[in-house]
Each structure stands twice: as structure tokens, then as C-alpha cells.
Scaffold this motif. Sequence first.
Motif, PDB file in Angstrom:
ATOM      1  N   THR A  12       1.423  -8.332  16.121  1.00  0.00           N
ATOM      2  CA  THR A  12       0.981  -8.389  14.732  1.00  0.00           C
ATOM      3  C   THR A  12       2.155  -8.708  13.813  1.00  0.00           C
ATOM      4  O   THR A  12       3.310  -8.354  14.083  1.00  0.00           O
ATOM      5  N   THR A  13       1.846  -9.389  12.709  1.00  0.00           N
ATOM      6  CA  THR A  13       2.873  -9.719  11.717  1.00  0.00           C
ATOM      7  C   THR A  13       2.220  -9.845  10.346  1.00  0.00           C
ATOM      8  O   THR A  13       0.983  -9.832  10.232  1.00  0.00           O
ATOM      9  N   GLY A  14       3.046  -9.947   9.319  1.00  0.00           N
ATOM     10  CA  GLY A  14       2.553 -10.126   7.951  1.00  0.00           C
ATOM     11  C   GLY A  14       3.201 -11.346   7.329  1.00  0.00           C
ATOM     12  O   GLY A  14       4.414 -11.559   7.473  1.00  0.00           O
ATOM     13  N   LEU A  15       2.410 -12.144   6.645  1.00  0.00           N
ATOM     14  CA  LEU A  15       2.913 -13.384   6.059  1.00  0.00           C
ATOM     15  C   LEU A  15       4.063 -13.124   5.093  1.00  0.00           C
ATOM     16  O   LEU A  15       4.976 -13.940   4.967  1.00  0.00           O
ATOM     17  N   GLY A  49       2.887  -3.426   6.848  1.00  0.00           N
ATOM     18  CA  GLY A  49       1.472  -3.583   7.169  1.00  0.00           C
ATOM     19  C   GLY A  49       0.615  -3.555   5.921  1.00  0.00           C
ATOM     20  O   GLY A  49       1.116  -3.647   4.788  1.00  0.00           O
ATOM     21  N   ALA A  50      -0.663  -3.417   6.137  1.00  0.00           N
ATOM     22  CA  ALA A  50      -1.612  -3.445   5.022  1.00  0.00           C
ATOM     23  C   ALA A  50      -1.367  -2.282   4.076  1.00  0.00           C
ATOM     24  O   ALA A  50      -1.038  -1.175   4.496  1.00  0.00           O
ATOM     25  N   SER A  51      -1.516  -2.531   2.767  1.00  0.00           N
ATOM     26  CA  SER A  51      -1.388  -1.467   1.777  1.00  0.00           C
ATOM     27  C   SER A  51      -2.770  -0.932   1.433  1.00  0.00           C
ATOM     28  O   SER A  51      -3.767  -1.628   1.573  1.00  0.00           O
ATOM     29  N   GLY A  52      -2.792   0.304   0.997  1.00  0.00           N
ATOM     30  CA  GLY A  52      -4.074   0.926   0.681  1.00  0.00           C
ATOM     31  C   GLY A  52      -4.555   1.791   1.823  1.00  0.00           C
ATOM     32  O   GLY A  52      -4.361   1.480   3.003  1.00  0.00           O
ATOM     33  N   ARG A  53      -5.183   2.874   1.483  1.00  0.00           N
ATOM     34  CA  ARG A  53      -5.582   3.893   2.458  1.00  0.00           C
ATOM     35  C   ARG A  53      -6.478   3.333   3.555  1.00  0.00           C
ATOM     36  O   ARG A  53      -6.257   3.578   4.743  1.00  0.00           O
ATOM     37  N   PHE A  54      -7.474   2.557   3.184  1.00  0.00           N
ATOM     38  CA  PHE A  54      -8.457   2.126   4.172  1.00  0.00           C
ATOM     39  C   PHE A  54      -7.997   0.906   4.962  1.00  0.00           C
ATOM     40  O   PHE A  54      -8.344   0.750   6.128  1.00  0.00           O
ATOM     41  N   LYS A  55      -7.214   0.031   4.349  1.00  0.00           N
ATOM     42  CA  LYS A  55      -6.701  -1.124   5.090  1.00  0.00           C
ATOM     43  C   LYS A  55      -5.744  -0.688   6.193  1.00  0.00           C
ATOM     44  O   LYS A  55      -5.699  -1.302   7.262  1.00  0.00           O
ATOM     45  N   VAL A  56      -4.984   0.352   5.947  1.00  0.00           N
ATOM     46  CA  VAL A  56      -4.103   0.894   6.979  1.00  0.00           C
ATOM     47  C   VAL A  56      -4.934   1.379   8.169  1.00  0.00           C
ATOM     48  O   VAL A  56      -4.576   1.149   9.335  1.00  0.00           O
TER      49      VAL A  56
END
Length: 368
Positions: free
Chosen positions: A300-303, A342-349
Motif C-alpha cells: 500500500t502507498t499514498g499519492l 494513511g487515510a485521515s479520519g476515523r472511519f477511513k482508517v
Amino acid sequence: DSVLISGLEVFKNFVLVSERRRGLTQLHIINLQNKQEHFIDFGEATYAAYAQGTPEYNTDTMRYAYTSLTTPASEYDYNMVTKEKKLLKQQEVVGGYDGSQYETERLYAKATDGTSIPISVVYKKGFKKDGSMPLLLYGYGSYGASMDASFSSTRLSLLDRGFAYAIAHIRGGQEMGRYWYEDGKMMKKKNTFTDFITCAEFLLANKYTTKQHLYTMGGSAGGLLMGAVVNMRPDLWNGVVAQVPFVDVLTTMSDASIPLTTNEYDEWGNPANKESYDYMKTYSPYDNVTKQAYPNMLITTGLHDSQVQYFEPAKWVARLREMKTDSNHLLLYTNMEAGHGGASGRFKVLRDRAREYAFFFALEGIKD
């Protein structure tokens, strides 16, 4: 060298020393009146405890935070005279969590040089140590960052489906003291990787799982760990998750224009130095991909990752696809909105964790 002092609090009649001994956080109480001393007994084999900073000087009571693989984050007041503990607050776990249904252990594996490597393990009661059960082994082992045994409610999704979860407290962290970090960096970096392999082999030998049910996960520098161990021992793992992995070590550390590069010469070495270059080349995951069978892998990676740019794991995946001789899964997931964390926000994590766990469950044939 075996004790790391990480903090100190002074009271009128006591001194509180925060320490690390044998891979565990310890709260050491020294009575200034009678010179007696003791350690707080937490009653579990593996855990994490931290002094919270008590503002009152003239008091016999200090406050600390506590957690373990089975105990949610908790706050306690502790009487340094009577040794009584008072629970003030504990993280709520929805769904009727009962910590007594889970067991935790502290194990030690013998490294290739004779060093004892701590392993923290948790599983639900009824877990069979006959090699038939799945186990997820986690590791990091860099920057002197200690991977303490703490509670995770999302991890219950693994445990309740029959997985054991283990943390390998490998060199490169600081669990056993400062020397533990020094022995896992620079020209001793490969101790980190061989320690992790040793922990996996120990768990296999003691029938916590088998190669067909052994999984591993790590992120960032822990992703470097994943890349190194799949090159060195691809046969050990059924599935690997490498999160935002630092895998093109030579290229990245040779580019001084990247913000973190020069600051990390003390961690990895400066490849402009031939001795450092030659050593780094022996373990850099991208540079050591060979024609061999690799395990199932999710990368996994983030743009928008500024620490490990997205093209680094993408480049690694391309090399793996070119070289691997197996038909196992090799998946690359790029979050087009995320950075290094990684993803920000409670549910995206939570969606990120669900994706990773679903990868393991699919390999295990778990559908519920």
C-alpha cells in the motif's frame, strides 16, 4: 546498557523513575525517607505503562497510564506508600468485550548471535498450538522506536477469527535499552531482519502456526523490514502486507534533495561513502529482488506521501512482477488522497485496516 531511563519525577518523599528493562516499561519508586524502592507490579506478562506527570509535589499518589494486548487504555492513581491502585478511567470497547477471554504471553527467541529477542503474543482462549492456526507477526525495528504491547479494538477482528497476533521486539528499536537500537542501525542493520526471521522460526518451531498460516505486516521502515525478509526467506510467509514501504534504500538515500535524506545518514549511512553503499546494497529490498517464488503480498502507498514517495513501492512492485516465479497474489493499492500516515479520519482508517485484514482472511479462506 540493559536499562534505559526514559523519565524522572520528583516528589517530596519519593522519586519516580520511568525505565525500560528486559523489553518492558517499568515504573520504579524510590522512597527518599527510608531508601526503600520497588517496582509497580502490573500483573501481566507483557504490557505498556507510562507515568502521566503528577503536578502535585507534596503527595504520596502518582498517576500512570496502562495498557496491554488484552487491557484497553486505562488511567490509574497509585499510592506509593500502600501500593494501592485506583482505576480512574478505561477505554470503552463496544460489543461486550471481555478481556478474560484472551491470553497473552511473553516469549524469547534466540538470535543467530545468541541474543534473546522478546516476542509479545496474544490470542483468544482456545487457540491451539498444533500448527493449525493462523498468526500475524508484526515488526518495525528502526529509529529506536519501541513497539510496546498495547491494546487495539480493531485487532479483535483477527483474534475472534482464530488468529494469534505477535510483536517481534527486534533490534533497531529501543525495547531492551539504548544498545538495542545501536545494534540495529547503520552497519548492523541486518540484525533487524535476521532477528525477525528468528522470531518467525521460533513461533513455527513451537507450533504456534505453520508456514501455510504465517502472515506478517509492517509499515514505513517496517515496510523495509517486510521487503528484506521476503527476499531473505520468502518461504516463511503465506501473506505479507507492506504499508508505505521504504524499499529503494540506495536511490532514496543518494538523493540529498529529499527532505529526510541527510537527516537519516545516522540511521542508514551515507551511500556516498563506499563502505556504507556496499552494506546498504546487501539488504535494500528493491536491489535484492531475485528470480524466486515470493509469498502473497499486498503493498500500500499514498499519492501524497512525502516520506516514502508513491513511486518507490510502485517501482518495487514492478520489479517483483518481473522477477517472481510464482503465481501468488501481488497487489498494489494506492490511496489517491493519503500521505505517509494513511487515510485521515476515523472511519477511513478503519477501512484501511479492514482491507488489510480481508487480505489475510481471504488467504485463510475465512468468509465471515
